[in-house]
Design an enzyme around this catalytic site. Sequence first.
Site, PDB file in Angstrom:
ATOM      1  N   ASP A   1       0.503  -0.888   0.132  1.00  0.00           N
ATOM      2  CA  ASP A   1       0.107   0.375   0.357  1.00  0.00           C
ATOM      3  C   ASP A   1       1.213   1.112   0.092  1.00  0.00           C
ATOM      4  O   ASP A   1       1.917   1.017   0.813  1.00  0.00           O
ATOM      5  CB  ASP A   1      -0.871  -0.055   1.513  1.00  0.00           C
ATOM      6  CG  ASP A   1      -1.661   1.308   2.109  1.00  0.00           C
ATOM      7  OD1 ASP A   1      -2.427   1.846  -0.182  1.00  0.00           O
ATOM      8  OD2 ASP A   1      -2.123   1.826   2.449  1.00  0.00           O
TER       9      ASP A   1
ATOM     10  N   GLU B   1      -3.035  -1.433  -4.507  1.00  0.00           N
ATOM     11  CA  GLU B   1      -3.817  -0.343  -4.701  1.00  0.00           C
ATOM     12  C   GLU B   1      -3.573   0.911  -6.814  1.00  0.00           C
ATOM     13  O   GLU B   1      -2.702   0.562  -6.196  1.00  0.00           O
ATOM     14  CB  GLU B   1      -4.338   0.603  -3.496  1.00  0.00           C
ATOM     15  CG  GLU B   1      -5.535   0.924  -4.039  1.00  0.00           C
ATOM     16  CD  GLU B   1      -5.185   1.125  -2.314  1.00  0.00           C
ATOM     17  OE1 GLU B   1      -6.407   1.971  -1.939  1.00  0.00           O
ATOM     18  OE2 GLU B   1      -4.821   2.437  -1.901  1.00  0.00           O
TER      19      GLU B   1
ATOM     20  N   CYS C   1     -11.961  -3.601   8.323  1.00  0.00           N
ATOM     21  CA  CYS C   1     -11.102  -3.775  10.065  1.00  0.00           C
ATOM     22  C   CYS C   1     -10.793  -4.871   9.051  1.00  0.00           C
ATOM     23  O   CYS C   1     -11.818  -5.716   8.337  1.00  0.00           O
ATOM     24  CB  CYS C   1     -12.185  -4.108  11.047  1.00  0.00           C
ATOM     25  SG  CYS C   1     -11.406  -5.523  12.041  1.00  0.00           S
TER      26      CYS C   1
ATOM     27  N   CYS D   1     -12.391  -8.466  10.888  1.00  0.00           N
ATOM     28  CA  CYS D   1     -13.886  -9.006  11.466  1.00  0.00           C
ATOM     29  C   CYS D   1     -14.447  -8.570  10.143  1.00  0.00           C
ATOM     30  O   CYS D   1     -15.458  -8.286   9.584  1.00  0.00           O
ATOM     31  CB  CYS D   1     -14.273  -8.477  12.555  1.00  0.00           C
ATOM     32  SG  CYS D   1     -14.890  -6.451  12.800  1.00  0.00           S
TER      33      CYS D   1
ATOM     34  N   CYS E   1     -11.046  -1.187  16.441  1.00  0.00           N
ATOM     35  CA  CYS E   1     -12.186  -1.592  16.150  1.00  0.00           C
ATOM     36  C   CYS E   1     -13.608  -2.189  16.486  1.00  0.00           C
ATOM     37  O   CYS E   1     -12.828  -2.240  17.791  1.00  0.00           O
ATOM     38  CB  CYS E   1     -12.073  -3.101  15.178  1.00  0.00           C
ATOM     39  SG  CYS E   1     -14.208  -3.982  14.041  1.00  0.00           S
TER      40      CYS E   1
ATOM     41  N   CYS F   1     -14.564  -5.697  16.839  1.00  0.00           N
ATOM     42  CA  CYS F   1     -14.172  -7.287  17.676  1.00  0.00           C
ATOM     43  C   CYS F   1     -12.812  -6.371  18.426  1.00  0.00           C
ATOM     44  O   CYS F   1     -12.136  -7.520  19.162  1.00  0.00           O
ATOM     45  CB  CYS F   1     -14.013  -7.294  16.918  1.00  0.00           C
ATOM     46  SG  CYS F   1     -12.013  -6.646  15.469  1.00  0.00           S
TER      47      CYS F   1
ATOM     48  N   ASP G   1      -2.191   1.985   7.948  1.00  0.00           N
ATOM     49  CA  ASP G   1      -1.532   1.463   7.177  1.00  0.00           C
ATOM     50  C   ASP G   1      -1.095   0.032   6.994  1.00  0.00           C
ATOM     51  O   ASP G   1      -1.207  -0.699   5.414  1.00  0.00           O
ATOM     52  CB  ASP G   1       0.075   1.976   6.509  1.00  0.00           C
ATOM     53  CG  ASP G   1      -0.125   3.807   7.099  1.00  0.00           C
ATOM     54  OD1 ASP G   1      -1.190   4.060   5.812  1.00  0.00           O
ATOM     55  OD2 ASP G   1       1.554   4.244   6.818  1.00  0.00           O
TER      56      ASP G   1
HETATM   57 ZN   LIG Z   1     -12.219  -5.667  13.541  1.00  0.00          ZN
END
Ligand SMILES: [Zn+2]
Length: 393
Positions: free
Chosen positions: A185, A269, A322, A325, A341, A344, A351
Amino acid sequence: MKQKRAFKYRVYPTPEQQHILARTFGCCRFVYNWALRQKMDAYFNEQQRLYCKDLSERLTELKKQEETCWLSEVSSVPLQQALRHLDKAFINFFEGRTPYPTFHKKRNKQSATYTSNAFIYKDGMITLAKMSEPLNIHWSRPLPEGVSPSSVTVSKDCANRYFISILVEADIAHLPVTEQTVGADLGLKSFVILSTGETIGNPKFFHQDEKKLAKAQRRHAKKQKRSKNRDKARLKVARIHARIADRRRDFSHKLSTRLIRENQTICVESLAVKNMVQNPTLSKAISDVGWSEFVSQLEYKAAWYGRNLVKIDRWYPSSKRCFDCGHILDSLTLDIRMWTCPECGVHHDRDINAAHNIHAVGLTVFEACGESVRPGAVKTKPGTTQRSRKPKK
Ligand SMILES: [Zn+2]
């Protein structure tokens, strides 16, 4: 499999050769600009499209006219090639890769392309049409054995350095297949973040040069217009620009080669040019430019060495999602480096989380396409690596 490959070297032309090159560059620029004007006039006044063939016929007529007969004094091959370059510029424009072609300026980089009927390649030496002696080329690395160049392009950059780019068709052995895959990335603090957690290349790497550049630019601006001193100051600015570009390219080549060697599949990307222009911060814009160059290097090296490059569309929420999850945040501003997150509770480095997502989605895309795609192919944007395509009528 034969692959087209360009090798670029520094050239030190004699004063006589410099003189011939200067005239050839000038004529090429003239023909390119003249042809662009012809195309624009034909299109805007008569809604007509001119093609390379039409322009080539008009060029023959142009050379016969008294006021432009000096065009016949240089080799005709680079002039024909200038028409081809213009064609290519329009194809790139129509396919959405570049802006509308513009007129070439005397101050910018100059170049002339010679096809195999306009130069002699013998005993490792290259002699261009209209020149009596071979060019003094600094062979920083050897050309592959037994190849004959199909075309050469001689150029002179703004820092008055001469280069030759030699196009050959060579067999490039594919690298042995490996199990490793990686996602990469474009970072804010580092140039690249890998899904392995490794961060590479600090943008501050170029900071020193940028300060020098700013100083040289201020000096240049203060000099009297059209003075010798202003010319000298301009050359100084150009030399620093060239140095920055060289270092960046060198860094990018080393990194792209390393990733290609280590991994079978690389997921990145893709950047839209639009994003690049809209982003207000300069350093980000600079690293974006570096990123497109880096991705295009990965692209052709993947094709050479039998690796796979998967480009993920920019709209994929790689940063906001995330990895653990799959929860997607509503927003994530650029200043947030770490986040937790809400779903979760996993704590993420912005990054590295993005690199993980790119890696995962890239592999999914790759597997979904299955074996229908050759090794070395690019998944999401077919057709961008082809060398020449006829414009659609
Ligand atoms: Zn999560």
